[in-house]
Each structure stands twice: as structure tokens, then as C-alpha cells.
Design a protein around this motif. Structure first.
Motif, PDB file in Angstrom:
ATOM      1  N   ASP A 190      -8.021  -0.771  -3.263  1.00 37.58           N
ATOM      2  CA  ASP A 190      -6.659  -0.910  -2.265  1.00 37.58           C
ATOM      3  C   ASP A 190      -6.891   0.134  -1.131  1.00 37.58           C
ATOM      4  OD1 ASP A 190      -5.601  -2.682  -4.071  1.00 37.58           O
ATOM      5  OD2 ASP A 190      -4.592  -1.386  -5.162  1.00 37.58           O
ATOM      6  N   LYS A 205       2.332   2.052  -3.503  1.00 38.29           N
ATOM      7  CA  LYS A 205       1.319   2.414  -4.336  1.00 38.29           C
ATOM      8  C   LYS A 205       0.871   4.037  -4.142  1.00 38.29           C
ATOM      9  CE  LYS A 205      -1.060  -1.772  -5.407  1.00 38.29           C
ATOM     10  NZ  LYS A 205      -2.297  -2.768  -5.240  1.00 38.29           N
ATOM     11  N   LYS A 209       0.674  -1.242   0.192  1.00 36.12           N
ATOM     12  CA  LYS A 209       0.114  -0.067  -0.083  1.00 36.12           C
ATOM     13  C   LYS A 209       0.947   1.271   0.083  1.00 36.12           C
ATOM     14  CE  LYS A 209      -4.444  -1.196   1.977  1.00 36.12           C
ATOM     15  NZ  LYS A 209      -5.369  -0.826   3.078  1.00 36.12           N
TER      16      LYS A 209
END
Length: 97
Positions: A60, A27, A24
Motif C-alpha cells: 500500500d 491506513k 491510504k
């Protein structure tokens, strides 16, 4: 399979690390870097979070977590010198060219 952990820095607390989900976090960093300009005046905090939310997948980052991840990414990227904070009010951030 164990979750990968990333030790994120915080420009406001030198020497302290925060252990976060590596996937995460990567990203969030990539999303933030994709929307931050390299030229002044950069983006203020609300512009930065709104722009990053537009490129981060909802799957996400469910609900309101995108803002937290973007801010964490900004603090880390600033600590490692990839993002700079311009003086003035409101505060603005931009990528290092």
C-alpha cells in the motif's frame, strides 16, 4: 470508480486542508495510532516513522512514501486532538489516553 478523498488538517496551518487518498490516509492513521504510546515520553519523529513503517503494508505504501503518509497522519491527528506533542528536545508525540 472514483478515488475517495479525505481532507486532512495540519496543526501547523490551521484552517488549511490537504486533499489526500482516503484509503491510504486511514491506513496511515490507524498504523500510527497503533504504535504511539499513551504515556510520556512518547516517540520522537524517527522512532514514530520507523515504528509505523513496521506495521504499514509495503504493497500500500511503496518505496519511501510511508514516511510522508505517517507525518501527514501525525499532523492531522494532532490537529484533531488525538495525538499530543510533548515539549522538549527532541520533540515527541503520544496518543491522548
Amino acid at each position: 470508480m472514483a478515488q475517495e478523498i479525505f481532507e486532512a488538517l495540519n496543526v501547523n496551518h490551521p484552517g488549511k486542508v490537504h486533499r489526500v487518498d482516503a484509503v491510504k490516509f486511514c491506513k496511515a492513521c490507524a498504523g500510527l495510532l497503533s504504535v504511539l504510546p499513551t504515556e510520556a515520553p512518547g516517540l520522537n519523529q524517527s522512532e514514530m516513522i520507523a515504528a509505523a513503517r513496521a506495521v504499514l503494508p509495503d504493497a500500500d505504501f511503496p518505496g519511501s512514501t510511508q514516511g510522508w503518509w505517517v507525518k501527514s497522519a501525525q499532523l492531522h491527528l494532532e490537529a484533531v486532538g488525538e495525538v499530543v506533542r510533548d515539549t522538549g528536545k527532541p520533540l515527541r508525540w503520544r496518543r491522548v489516553s
